[in-house]
Design a protein around this motif. Structure first.
Motif, PDB file in Angstrom:
ATOM      1  N   VAL A 144      50.774  15.948  48.115  1.00  0.00           N
ATOM      2  CA  VAL A 144      49.734  16.000  46.622  1.00  0.00           C
ATOM      3  C   VAL A 144      48.311  15.732  47.107  1.00  0.00           C
ATOM      4  N   TRP A 145      48.152  14.928  48.230  1.00  0.00           N
ATOM      5  CA  TRP A 145      46.664  14.504  48.798  1.00  0.00           C
ATOM      6  C   TRP A 145      45.995  15.535  49.194  1.00  0.00           C
ATOM      7  N   LEU A 146      46.538  16.740  49.240  1.00  0.00           N
ATOM      8  CA  LEU A 146      45.530  18.069  49.629  1.00  0.00           C
ATOM      9  C   LEU A 146      44.848  18.769  48.199  1.00  0.00           C
ATOM     10  N   SER A 147      44.993  18.084  47.141  1.00  0.00           N
ATOM     11  CA  SER A 147      44.417  18.190  45.842  1.00  0.00           C
ATOM     12  C   SER A 147      43.205  17.326  45.788  1.00  0.00           C
ATOM     13  N   PRO A 148      41.991  17.423  45.684  1.00  0.00           N
ATOM     14  CA  PRO A 148      41.112  16.428  45.434  1.00  0.00           C
ATOM     15  C   PRO A 148      41.122  15.837  44.200  1.00  0.00           C
ATOM     16  N   VAL A 149      41.797  16.287  43.487  1.00  0.00           N
ATOM     17  CA  VAL A 149      41.901  15.670  42.089  1.00  0.00           C
ATOM     18  C   VAL A 149      43.433  14.573  42.253  1.00  0.00           C
ATOM     19  N   LEU A 150      44.321  15.168  42.562  1.00  0.00           N
ATOM     20  CA  LEU A 150      45.380  14.140  42.909  1.00  0.00           C
ATOM     21  C   LEU A 150      44.842  13.143  43.884  1.00  0.00           C
ATOM     22  N   ALA A 151      44.269  13.472  44.881  1.00  0.00           N
ATOM     23  CA  ALA A 151      44.010  12.393  45.723  1.00  0.00           C
ATOM     24  C   ALA A 151      43.120  11.222  44.881  1.00  0.00           C
ATOM     25  N   GLN A 152      42.359  11.409  43.968  1.00  0.00           N
ATOM     26  CA  GLN A 152      41.724  10.407  43.272  1.00  0.00           C
ATOM     27  C   GLN A 152      42.989   9.450  42.476  1.00  0.00           C
ATOM     28  N   GLN A 153      43.913  10.395  42.184  1.00  0.00           N
ATOM     29  CA  GLN A 153      44.896   9.281  41.405  1.00  0.00           C
ATOM     30  C   GLN A 153      45.695   8.495  42.704  1.00  0.00           C
ATOM     31  N   GLU A 154      45.883   8.942  43.714  1.00  0.00           N
ATOM     32  CA  GLU A 154      46.404   8.259  44.848  1.00  0.00           C
ATOM     33  C   GLU A 154      45.653   7.003  45.166  1.00  0.00           C
ATOM     34  N   VAL A 155      44.312   7.231  45.076  1.00  0.00           N
ATOM     35  CA  VAL A 155      43.134   6.266  45.477  1.00  0.00           C
ATOM     36  C   VAL A 155      43.400   5.085  44.256  1.00  0.00           C
ATOM     37  N   THR A 156      43.635   5.494  43.145  1.00  0.00           N
ATOM     38  CA  THR A 156      43.657   4.772  41.993  1.00  0.00           C
ATOM     39  C   THR A 156      45.040   3.816  42.123  1.00  0.00           C
ATOM     40  N   ASN A 157      46.034   4.625  42.509  1.00  0.00           N
ATOM     41  CA  ASN A 157      47.360   3.713  42.769  1.00  0.00           C
ATOM     42  C   ASN A 157      47.032   2.777  43.731  1.00  0.00           C
ATOM     43  N   VAL A 277      42.693  27.482  61.510  1.00  0.00           N
ATOM     44  CA  VAL A 277      43.438  26.479  61.152  1.00  0.00           C
ATOM     45  C   VAL A 277      42.965  26.028  59.889  1.00  0.00           C
ATOM     46  N   LEU A 278      44.167  25.791  59.023  1.00  0.00           N
ATOM     47  CA  LEU A 278      44.009  25.190  57.753  1.00  0.00           C
ATOM     48  C   LEU A 278      44.737  23.975  57.782  1.00  0.00           C
ATOM     49  N   SER A 279      44.055  22.771  57.801  1.00  0.00           N
ATOM     50  CA  SER A 279      44.763  21.651  58.022  1.00  0.00           C
ATOM     51  C   SER A 279      45.296  20.911  56.901  1.00  0.00           C
ATOM     52  N   PRO A 280      46.731  20.393  56.990  1.00  0.00           N
ATOM     53  CA  PRO A 280      47.317  19.648  55.799  1.00  0.00           C
ATOM     54  C   PRO A 280      46.747  18.056  56.043  1.00  0.00           C
ATOM     55  N   ILE A 281      46.023  17.955  57.261  1.00  0.00           N
ATOM     56  CA  ILE A 281      45.189  16.368  57.547  1.00  0.00           C
ATOM     57  C   ILE A 281      46.606  15.416  57.467  1.00  0.00           C
ATOM     58  N   GLU A 282      47.596  15.735  58.413  1.00  0.00           N
ATOM     59  CA  GLU A 282      48.703  14.868  58.582  1.00  0.00           C
ATOM     60  C   GLU A 282      48.495  14.036  59.678  1.00  0.00           C
ATOM     61  N   GLY A 283      47.628  14.510  60.623  1.00  0.00           N
ATOM     62  CA  GLY A 283      47.712  13.715  62.009  1.00  0.00           C
ATOM     63  C   GLY A 283      46.388  13.797  62.500  1.00  0.00           C
ATOM     64  N   ILE A 284      45.361  13.286  62.208  1.00  0.00           N
ATOM     65  CA  ILE A 284      43.962  13.332  62.693  1.00  0.00           C
ATOM     66  C   ILE A 284      43.884  12.368  63.932  1.00  0.00           C
ATOM     67  N   THR A 285      43.350  12.895  65.192  1.00  0.00           N
ATOM     68  CA  THR A 285      43.700  12.049  66.350  1.00  0.00           C
ATOM     69  C   THR A 285      42.442  11.000  66.350  1.00  0.00           C
ATOM     70  N   ASP A 286      42.659   9.912  67.269  1.00  0.00           N
ATOM     71  CA  ASP A 286      41.775   9.013  67.453  1.00  0.00           C
ATOM     72  C   ASP A 286      40.307   9.360  67.825  1.00  0.00           C
ATOM     73  N   LYS A 287      40.335  10.684  68.505  1.00  0.00           N
ATOM     74  CA  LYS A 287      39.332  11.151  69.053  1.00  0.00           C
ATOM     75  C   LYS A 287      38.256  11.747  68.066  1.00  0.00           C
ATOM     76  N   GLU A 288      39.058  12.578  67.248  1.00  0.00           N
ATOM     77  CA  GLU A 288      38.565  13.229  65.923  1.00  0.00           C
ATOM     78  C   GLU A 288      37.895  12.163  65.028  1.00  0.00           C
ATOM     79  N   GLN A 289      38.393  10.835  64.936  1.00  0.00           N
ATOM     80  CA  GLN A 289      38.166   9.893  64.164  1.00  0.00           C
ATOM     81  C   GLN A 289      36.690   9.240  64.555  1.00  0.00           C
TER      82      GLN A 289
END
Length: 311
Positions: A144-157, A277-289
């Motif tokens: 669900v986090w890959l929808s920017p709209v549903l991501a907002q609901q997760e943030v609120t939760n 690449v189309l990333s599900p953003i499940e694992g961003i590396t420390d270097k990328e962060q």
């Protein structure tokens, strides 16, 4: 996923010992008075960090660059959850090990945040019928986090959960969540604008992670594998996909950076399509962060990648 019920008692015993002996070492030096939060994988970490700000010490269980579908918590990981004030996870359909572990913990002092609470999870995509998920425990699509709209609901939760755990800083959590959700609304606007009026709305991806994003913007995800990216299609399914790509002039096949791209490569080689690449953003590396990459930056990269197909 392996079943946890038969080992959780033994693991928990060791975990509790570790928690008792090393709980203080898990706290960031000088932050002993701050709320201690443990999150599962990267989006949960990033969302929580944006809500908590400097009011908490936040740790991510699943190492950056690790595929979370394959993750199983160690005794040390369970000890970290036990010693925390707050535990944040996405959903039981993603982190299938959570229910068994939580049942065995002393939850009286632990605030547990199910970030997808209240979101209607959907069944796997049509392509999922080609795979057997019973062993993995996937009943619904958890991405669900890959929808920017549903991501907002997760943030609120997450905001609501942090407020429950730490009422003293409730105003800060509310303000931070509102500010971050404004950024997510802006991200949503970019996706809407980019795909408005597009004639070609199909995209082919190795990992069936983008159903919620596709639904939000009236796109059509055609998945090679299933909800878990290490699944492989049958020869018949691969032949069907080859025909689909050629018949619909699909120029790009998408894969993710964490999992093996071999299936996507096979399809691309057979059809002459390019890989992207189309990333599900499940694992961003420390270097990328450290370079400033985060959830929003990756979603903007995903938007640019999709624009090579959605036109």
């Amino acid at each position: 996923m392996k079943k946890w019920s038969f080992i959780v008692v033994a693991v928990l015993t060791f975990a509790l010992v570790l928690a008792g002996c090393g709980a203080s070492s898990d706290k960031v030096s000088g932050n002993e008075d701050k709320l201690k939060i443990v999150t599962t994988f990267y989006p949960m970490y990033d969302f929580t960090k944006n809500v908590a700000g400097d009011k908490a010490s936040i740790e991510m269980l699943i190492d950056a660059g690790t595929e979370p579908h394959d993750y199983e918590p160690s005794a040390k990981d369970i000890a970290k959850i036990e010693a925390a004030d707050v535990f944040v996870y996405n959903s039981e359909d993603m982190e299938t090990w959570v229910p068994s572990v939580l049942k065995s913990l002393d939850s009286k002092k632990l605030t547990v945040i199910d970030a997808s609470k209240g979101i209607q999870l959907v069944e796997g995509t049509e392509e999922e019928e080609h795979h057997d998920h019973e062993e993995e425990g996937h009943d619904h699509d958890p991405h669900v986090w890959l929808s920017p709209v549903l991501a907002q609901q997760e943030v609120t939760n997450i905001q609501n959960g942090l407020t429950k755990a730490d009422k003293t800083n409730a105003d800060t959590y509310e303000k931070n969540a509102a500010n971050y959700n404004e950024k997510l609304k802006a991200l949503d606007g970019k996706f809407k604008t980019a795909f408005e009026g597009a004639k070609q709305r199909d995209f082919v991806t190795q990992h069936a992670a983008f159903q919620y994003l596709a639904k939000e913007y009236n796109l059509h995800q055609v998945a090679i594998a299933g909800l878990s990216p290490d699944q492989e299609p049958s020869p018949a399914r691969l032949a069907e996909l080859q025909k689909y790509v050629k018949d619909n002039n699909i120029s790009t096949i998408y894969f993710e950076e964490v999992a093996s791209p071999k299936v996507a490569e096979t399809l691309a080689n057979e059809t002459g399509a390019k890989l992207e690449v189309l990333s599900p953003i499940e694992g961003i590396t420390d270097k990328e962060q450290k370079k400033g990459m985060d959830y929003i930056a990756y979603m903007e990269q995903n938007l640019k990648a999709l624009q090579k197909t959605i036109k």
